[in-house]
Structure formats: C-alpha cells, structure tokens
Design a protein around this motif. Structure first.
Motif, PDB file in Angstrom:
ATOM      1  N   PRO A   1       0.971  -1.242  -0.014  1.00 22.24           N
ATOM      2  CA  PRO A   1      -0.049   0.087   0.070  1.00 22.24           C
ATOM      3  C   PRO A   1       0.624   1.374   0.030  1.00 22.24           C
ATOM      4  O   PRO A   1       0.378   2.322  -0.506  1.00 22.24           O
ATOM      5  CB  PRO A   1      -0.803  -0.114   1.363  1.00 22.24           C
ATOM      6  N   SER A   2       2.120   1.324   0.518  1.00 21.23           N
ATOM      7  CA  SER A   2       2.797   2.411   0.777  1.00 21.23           C
ATOM      8  C   SER A   2       3.304   2.549  -0.630  1.00 21.23           C
ATOM      9  O   SER A   2       3.536   3.637  -1.254  1.00 21.23           O
ATOM     10  CB  SER A   2       4.305   2.244   1.575  1.00 21.23           C
ATOM     11  N   VAL A   3       3.796   1.468  -1.517  1.00 14.84           N
ATOM     12  CA  VAL A   3       4.377   1.684  -2.908  1.00 14.84           C
ATOM     13  C   VAL A   3       3.313   2.304  -3.757  1.00 14.84           C
ATOM     14  O   VAL A   3       3.439   3.265  -4.715  1.00 14.84           O
ATOM     15  CB  VAL A   3       4.698   0.223  -3.383  1.00 14.84           C
ATOM     16  N   HIS A   4       1.968   1.838  -3.562  1.00 15.99           N
ATOM     17  CA  HIS A   4       0.911   2.199  -4.265  1.00 15.99           C
ATOM     18  C   HIS A   4       0.662   3.655  -4.259  1.00 15.99           C
ATOM     19  O   HIS A   4       0.588   4.491  -4.968  1.00 15.99           O
ATOM     20  CB  HIS A   4      -0.282   1.508  -3.597  1.00 15.99           C
ATOM     21  N   THR A   5       0.478   4.164  -3.087  1.00 12.28           N
ATOM     22  CA  THR A   5       0.406   5.534  -2.636  1.00 12.28           C
ATOM     23  C   THR A   5       1.555   6.664  -2.969  1.00 12.28           C
ATOM     24  O   THR A   5       1.316   7.597  -3.650  1.00 12.28           O
ATOM     25  CB  THR A   5       0.167   5.988  -1.152  1.00 12.28           C
ATOM     26  N   THR A   6       2.953   6.138  -2.792  1.00  6.54           N
ATOM     27  CA  THR A   6       4.080   6.752  -3.394  1.00  6.54           C
ATOM     28  C   THR A   6       4.049   6.902  -4.846  1.00  6.54           C
ATOM     29  O   THR A   6       4.357   8.050  -5.357  1.00  6.54           O
ATOM     30  CB  THR A   6       5.330   6.227  -2.614  1.00  6.54           C
ATOM     31  N   VAL A   7       3.754   6.127  -5.507  1.00  2.79           N
ATOM     32  CA  VAL A   7       3.783   5.911  -7.224  1.00  2.79           C
ATOM     33  C   VAL A   7       2.746   7.058  -7.424  1.00  2.79           C
ATOM     34  O   VAL A   7       2.897   7.821  -8.425  1.00  2.79           O
ATOM     35  CB  VAL A   7       3.797   4.623  -7.705  1.00  2.79           C
ATOM     36  N   CYS A   8       1.421   6.843  -6.672  1.00  3.65           N
ATOM     37  CA  CYS A   8       0.281   7.555  -7.320  1.00  3.65           C
ATOM     38  C   CYS A   8       0.712   9.073  -6.982  1.00  3.65           C
ATOM     39  O   CYS A   8       0.414  10.014  -7.612  1.00  3.65           O
ATOM     40  CB  CYS A   8      -1.119   7.265  -6.454  1.00  3.65           C
ATOM     41  N   ASP A   9       1.398   9.272  -5.735  1.00  2.00           N
ATOM     42  CA  ASP A   9       1.746  10.816  -5.492  1.00  2.00           C
ATOM     43  C   ASP A   9       2.639  11.338  -6.444  1.00  2.00           C
ATOM     44  O   ASP A   9       2.406  12.683  -6.649  1.00  2.00           O
ATOM     45  CB  ASP A   9       2.315  10.647  -3.965  1.00  2.00           C
ATOM     46  N   ARG A  10       3.574  10.795  -6.844  1.00  2.00           N
ATOM     47  CA  ARG A  10       4.335  10.979  -7.821  1.00  2.00           C
ATOM     48  C   ARG A  10       3.817  11.205  -9.165  1.00  2.00           C
ATOM     49  O   ARG A  10       4.057  12.338  -9.767  1.00  2.00           O
ATOM     50  CB  ARG A  10       5.730  10.226  -8.191  1.00  2.00           C
ATOM     51  N   ALA A  11       2.932  10.470  -9.508  1.00  2.00           N
ATOM     52  CA  ALA A  11       1.988  10.737 -10.766  1.00  2.00           C
ATOM     53  C   ALA A  11       1.269  12.009 -10.837  1.00  2.00           C
ATOM     54  O   ALA A  11       1.227  13.079 -11.368  1.00  2.00           O
ATOM     55  CB  ALA A  11       1.295   9.592 -11.138  1.00  2.00           C
ATOM     56  N   ILE A  12       0.616  12.092  -9.503  1.00  2.00           N
ATOM     57  CA  ILE A  12      -0.279  13.552  -9.202  1.00  2.00           C
ATOM     58  C   ILE A  12       0.492  14.508  -9.237  1.00  2.00           C
ATOM     59  O   ILE A  12       0.352  15.666 -10.120  1.00  2.00           O
ATOM     60  CB  ILE A  12      -0.818  13.463  -7.926  1.00  2.00           C
ATOM     61  N   GLN A  13       1.864  14.454  -8.876  1.00  3.37           N
ATOM     62  CA  GLN A  13       2.765  15.795  -8.781  1.00  3.37           C
ATOM     63  C   GLN A  13       3.099  16.000 -10.386  1.00  3.37           C
ATOM     64  O   GLN A  13       2.960  17.305 -10.854  1.00  3.37           O
ATOM     65  CB  GLN A  13       3.966  15.482  -7.844  1.00  3.37           C
ATOM     66  N   THR A  14       3.296  14.981 -11.047  1.00  2.00           N
ATOM     67  CA  THR A  14       3.883  15.140 -12.506  1.00  2.00           C
ATOM     68  C   THR A  14       2.516  15.767 -13.300  1.00  2.00           C
ATOM     69  O   THR A  14       2.778  16.534 -14.236  1.00  2.00           O
ATOM     70  CB  THR A  14       4.380  13.903 -13.152  1.00  2.00           C
ATOM     71  N   PHE A  15       1.279  15.430 -12.835  1.00  2.00           N
ATOM     72  CA  PHE A  15       0.341  15.887 -13.616  1.00  2.00           C
ATOM     73  C   PHE A  15       0.031  17.581 -13.268  1.00  2.00           C
ATOM     74  O   PHE A  15      -1.094  18.205 -13.926  1.00  2.00           O
ATOM     75  CB  PHE A  15      -1.069  15.117 -13.466  1.00  2.00           C
ATOM     76  N   GLY A  16       0.549  18.024 -12.362  1.00  2.00           N
ATOM     77  CA  GLY A  16       0.147  19.348 -11.754  1.00  2.00           C
ATOM     78  C   GLY A  16      -1.394  19.187 -11.206  1.00  2.00           C
ATOM     79  O   GLY A  16      -1.833  18.101 -10.834  1.00  2.00           O
ATOM     80  N   ALA A  17      -1.977  20.145 -11.219  1.00  2.00           N
ATOM     81  CA  ALA A  17      -3.334  20.352 -10.460  1.00  2.00           C
ATOM     82  C   ALA A  17      -4.245  19.267 -11.066  1.00  2.00           C
ATOM     83  O   ALA A  17      -5.204  18.771 -10.342  1.00  2.00           O
ATOM     84  CB  ALA A  17      -3.950  21.690 -10.638  1.00  2.00           C
ATOM     85  N   MET A  18      -4.143  19.007 -12.243  1.00  2.00           N
ATOM     86  CA  MET A  18      -5.053  17.885 -12.918  1.00  2.00           C
ATOM     87  C   MET A  18      -4.847  16.783 -12.068  1.00  2.00           C
ATOM     88  O   MET A  18      -5.862  15.947 -12.054  1.00  2.00           O
ATOM     89  CB  MET A  18      -4.512  17.756 -14.579  1.00  2.00           C
ATOM     90  N   GLY A  19      -3.955  16.306 -11.403  1.00  2.00           N
ATOM     91  CA  GLY A  19      -3.882  15.232 -10.941  1.00  2.00           C
ATOM     92  C   GLY A  19      -4.683  14.935  -9.682  1.00  2.00           C
ATOM     93  O   GLY A  19      -5.084  14.034  -9.308  1.00  2.00           O
ATOM     94  N   LEU A  20      -5.262  16.170  -9.152  1.00  2.00           N
ATOM     95  CA  LEU A  20      -5.948  16.140  -7.979  1.00  2.00           C
ATOM     96  C   LEU A  20      -7.601  16.186  -8.397  1.00  2.00           C
ATOM     97  O   LEU A  20      -8.507  16.048  -7.543  1.00  2.00           O
ATOM     98  CB  LEU A  20      -5.808  17.406  -6.982  1.00  2.00           C
ATOM     99  N   SER A  21      -7.654  16.442  -9.736  1.00  2.00           N
ATOM    100  CA  SER A  21      -9.051  16.508 -10.426  1.00  2.00           C
ATOM    101  C   SER A  21      -9.825  15.063 -10.547  1.00  2.00           C
ATOM    102  O   SER A  21      -9.062  14.264 -10.689  1.00  2.00           O
ATOM    103  CB  SER A  21      -8.964  17.396 -11.636  1.00  2.00           C
ATOM    104  N   PRO A  22     -10.975  15.155 -10.692  1.00  2.00           N
ATOM    105  CA  PRO A  22     -11.655  13.686 -11.251  1.00  2.00           C
ATOM    106  C   PRO A  22     -11.445  13.355 -12.568  1.00  2.00           C
ATOM    107  O   PRO A  22     -12.022  12.375 -13.043  1.00  2.00           O
ATOM    108  CB  PRO A  22     -13.045  14.044 -10.978  1.00  2.00           C
ATOM    109  N   ASP A  23     -10.391  14.243 -13.315  1.00  2.00           N
ATOM    110  CA  ASP A  23     -10.265  14.004 -14.812  1.00  2.00           C
ATOM    111  C   ASP A  23      -9.222  12.748 -14.914  1.00  2.00           C
ATOM    112  O   ASP A  23      -8.973  12.273 -16.405  1.00  2.00           O
ATOM    113  CB  ASP A  23      -9.799  15.110 -15.570  1.00  2.00           C
ATOM    114  N   THR A  24      -8.469  12.390 -13.922  1.00  2.00           N
ATOM    115  CA  THR A  24      -7.712  11.259 -13.910  1.00  2.00           C
ATOM    116  C   THR A  24      -8.120  10.377 -12.855  1.00  2.00           C
ATOM    117  O   THR A  24      -8.757  10.811 -12.008  1.00  2.00           O
ATOM    118  CB  THR A  24      -6.146  11.556 -13.844  1.00  2.00           C
ATOM    119  N   PRO A  25      -7.728   9.181 -12.960  1.00  2.00           N
ATOM    120  CA  PRO A  25      -7.913   8.174 -11.767  1.00  2.00           C
ATOM    121  C   PRO A  25      -7.002   8.319 -10.544  1.00  2.00           C
ATOM    122  O   PRO A  25      -7.138   7.337  -9.653  1.00  2.00           O
ATOM    123  CB  PRO A  25      -7.689   6.903 -12.412  1.00  2.00           C
ATOM    124  N   LEU A  26      -6.274   9.126 -10.537  1.00  2.00           N
ATOM    125  CA  LEU A  26      -5.057   9.212  -9.619  1.00  2.00           C
ATOM    126  C   LEU A  26      -5.445   9.458  -8.218  1.00  2.00           C
ATOM    127  O   LEU A  26      -5.086   9.044  -7.450  1.00  2.00           O
ATOM    128  CB  LEU A  26      -4.054  10.139 -10.314  1.00  2.00           C
TER     129      LEU A  26
END
Ligand SMILES: Cc1cc2nc3c(=O)[nH]c(=O)nc-3n(C[C@H](O)[C@H](O)[C@H](O)COP(=O)(O)OP(=O)(O)OC[C@H]3O[C@@H](n4cnc5c(N)ncnc54)[C@H](O)[C@@H]3O)c2cc1C
Length: 416
Positions: free
Chosen positions: A342-367
C-alpha cells in the motif's frame, strides 16, 4: 527459477485485458456520472457481469474450487497477475465477481459453512446475485488488536442475540448486500483467543441499523464503509459459522489469499499511475524542457519502476509460498507484502499526481481515487505497524534459535 507466466495465465491475461478494453474502459465516464447522480449499482453492471461470466472470466480468485471441480481453479500464483489487471480500474473486480470483501467471505463460507449455510449464502454469492460485508472493526476499541472487540453474541435458547457497534464495514451500503459476517464474543470468560466467533446475519434482520456511510478522506464510496449498530439482533443458532470460539482461527484463514488480491490490485493501480506519469512527462514542457528532462521527474519514474518490480516479485513469491506450503508457513511474507505494497501504491500515485500538476487532483484522472484507496489500505486488514511488529517478532524468534552464531563476523577488539 522461472519468472514467466504459464501459457494458461498468459491466455487469461490477454482475455481479461481485451474484455476490459472493449467493455469496461468505455464505461468509466458513465460509471462516474451515474455514481455521482446517486445511481448504484450502475445501470450496466448486471449486463457486464453476465458477459464476463459467459466468457469464462468469473470467480477466477477461488483456488479452493479445485477440490470440488478438478482442473477449474487457479492457484494464487496464477490468479495474482489477473488481480493486477483488474486493479487498474477501481470497480472492475466486481464485473468478474472478484471484489473484496465478497471474495474473502466466499472463501470463508467455502471453507467453514455447513451445507445449509452454503446453499443459502455461498451459492448466490458465487452467482453474483447478492453482496456481503465482513464486520469486525469497532469505533470504541483499538480494533487492530481484535481481542479488544466488544460486540456480544449471546446464546438464548435456539438463537443468538447480538449487541454492538461496528464501523468502516465495506460493502454494507451496496443495495444487493444481504449478508453481514459479524465477529463478536460468544464467551468473554474463555481464553483470550477463544472468546470470539463469527455469525451470519441477514442485513434485514430487525435491530440491524446502518447508521451512515463513512467517507474516506472525504471520498464517497457507493458500496460504503458503513457504521452499523446491532441492537438485540436475533438470529437462529444455526447461523454460527464454524465452532463457537473459533473466530480468530476463521479470521486467520480468511486473510492469506485476500492479501495477495489486495496487493496485486495495488500493483495494478501503481503500474497505471507510472504509465500515466511517464506519458505526461513526455507531453508537457516547463522551463524549456519536457518534464522527463528535469532530473527530479526522471528520478520519480525510475524509482517507481524499481519499487513496483520489487513489490510485485515479493507478492508473487508470497502467492507461490501459499500455494506450496500454506498460508501459515507464509505468515511472514503475507505480513511483509501488506506492510509494503500500500505504501508503494500511494507513493507512485503521489509522484504521478505531482507530475500532472493540479489536474492530478481533479476527477479527470483516476489518480486521486487510486491514491485515496492506497492510503486506506494502510489500515484495512490491519495497520502497517501491526504487520511490521509481527515481522520483527518472527525475525527475533528465528534469531534466538542461533543466537551468537554471527559473533565470529565481529571484529571488535578484545577488551583487556
Ligand atoms: C477504507 C477502509 C475499509 C475498511 N473495511 C473494513 C471492513 O470491511 N471490515 C472491518 O471489520 N474493518 C474494516 N476496516 C477497518 C480496519 O480494519 C481498521 O481500521 C484497522 O484494523 C485498524 O483498527 P483501528 O482503526 O481501530 O485502529 P487502532 O487499533 O485504534 O490503531 C490506531 C493506530 O495505532 C497504531 N498501532 C496499533 N497497533 C500497533 C502496534 N502493534 N505497534 C505499533 N503501532 C500500533 C497504528 O499506527 C494504528 O494505525 C476498514 C478501514 C478502512 C480505512
């Protein structure tokens, strides 16, 4: 040692991926719209389930069926890569009747139910006609230590009467959820691990009140993580699952394969996050460079790949151990994957969110959804710290058997 998947597994992986590409991915937006509009289960779920069943992509998780129908079941090692594919979409597992907590409940019923209990509950669950929940955690006690549970299951003539309060009970808001498997105490005076039992409670029994569906980090799950009160809930004595006092033993039996499923779904979510991050980093430029040309983003991509590969290998090894030696022999590995993945899961998603910028927090991605679920999994089925504690205990116990054996490697000068 062969790290490849067998032709049988490769075939199932291809069929599963094709099914998801053709029938599930095109419906993700509609799923979100219907859930946001309060429709659940969504309009197309039963059609998709029927289609998956007709294509033989049904109940893939149940290795135990092997005893009943030789040649039909998959081992944990064979099922694990299929769970990974399902984990890419948060609701896909239900289409194949492979979603938690129903899977763990079906395994429990398969192992411990009487013929009458099987006919009443296991068969409709295997058919996907009903859903179920597993109710152990309580708001008033530290439930990571299940000996604390206070719900009472008291014998009264031919019945048991249940009183207590549970919360975070997944699936209990699902309109098709008709069965609650409740853990409580039948004998508070017995030895610590013989006080608890499990009992089958139809959700519509008088006295069962679903108080609320608790949001997880303000995220609404339509199937629910519910608070439930049991007030003088009366069920026939025949609803007890297994022997009185066997609750702990049953809970242990339920957990091994379930952790493989959760962890492989997590790896699927992390793998998707890495794919999204890697593509996004090649599409957008900031300060004159593509994002992947910034060293820090390249490092996120590389670290994510390493962590996912490490995690997947450990989960597959654990699945292999459960198949070959049983869940008891794989206890340490099962705890390790639960503490790690679960930590790997959240860490990788967190990096992906950061790479997407604000869009990573929106409902437009599954992140955002995947991050939230990864975070929740650090509690569900026991918090990280409990697993770390038992891993350390097992290491210490092992070390005691050969205590002093490594002393020869020390080069400490002799004290005069
Ligand atoms: C989304 C979600 C779904 C869930 N679904 C279900 C479900 O379907 N059915 C169900 O019964 N429960 C469910 N749970 C509940 C989950 O299993 C419990 O939250 C978990 O077991 C921890 O219990 P607790 O919340 O009472 O935490 P507590 O027991 O109060 O623990 C709090 C904290 O104490 C620390 N701690 C505890 N033990 C140790 C230790 N040995 N060493 C060091 N630190 C320690 C940890 O940091 C821990 O997080 C779900 C939880 C979530 C978030």
């Amino acid at each position: 040692m062969d790290f490849g998947y067998t032709p049988k597994v490769e075939d199932l992986r291809n069929r599963l991926r094709n099914f998801i590409d053709q029938h599930i991915l095109p419906r993700v937006r509609q799923y979100n719209d219907e859930v946001n509009a309060g429709m659940f289960p969504v309009s197309f779920m039963e059609d998709l389930k029927a289609l998956a069943r007709s294509e033989g992509l049904w109940n893939l998780f149940l290795p135990h069926l092997e005893e009943d129908a030789p040649g039909t079941g998959l081992t944990n090692l064979e099922y694990a890569p299929l769970a990974e594919i399902m984990g890419r979409i948060s609701w896909a597992s239900e289409v194949f009747n492979c979603n938690a907590p129903d899977t763990g409940n079906m395994e429990l019923l398969h192992m411990f139910a009487t013929p009458a209990q099987r006919a009443q509950w296991l068969e409709p669950l295997l058919d996907g006609r009903i859903r179920s929940a597993f109710a152990m955690t309580e708001p008033d006690v530290a439930s990571s230590d299940a000996t604390n549970i206070t719900t009472l299951i008291q014998r009264d003539g031919d019945d048991y009467v249940i009183n207590g309060r549970k919360w975070f009970i997944t699936n209990a808001a699902h309109p098709n959820c008709t069965l609650l498997i409740v853990m409580g105490k039948t004998d508070p005076d017995a030895a610590t691990h013989q006080q608890q039992s499990m009992i089958l409670v139809p959700r519509d029994t008088p006295g069962v009140e679903v108080v609320r569906n608790i949001t997880v980090m303000n995220h609404h799950a339509p199937e629910g993580h519910c608070e439930i009160v049991f007030r003088q809930v009366r069920v026939p004595a025949g609803n007890l699952l297994g022997e009185a006092g066997s609750g702990f033993q049953l809970a242990q039996a339920r957990l091994g394969p379930g952790r493989i499923h959760h962890c492989m779904r997590s790896i699927g979510a992390a793998e998707l996050a890495l794919e999204l991050m890697t593509e996004r980093a090649q599409e957008r430029q900031a300060f004159g460079k593509y994002l992947h040309q910034h060293g820090v983003v390249a490092e996120w991509i590389a670290k994510s790949r390493i962590e996912i590969e490490q995690a997947r290998l450990l989960v597959l090894k654990t699945a292999w151990m459960i198949d070959k030696l049983g869940a008891k022999a794989a206890r340490k590995e099962i705890a390790m994957i639960k503490a790690l993945v679960p930590s790997v899961h959240t860490t990788v998603c967190d990096r992906a969110i950061q790479t997407f910028g604000a869009m990573g927090l929106s409902p437009d991605t599954p992140l955002a959804d995947h991050w939230t679920w990864g975070r929740a999994l650090r509690f569900a089925d026991g918090p990280d710290e409990v697993h770390l504690h038992s891993i350390a205990n097992m290491e210490i116990r092992e070390s005691r058997k050969t205590l002093g054996a490594s002393a020869a490697y020390l080069t400490t000068p002799q004290r005069l």
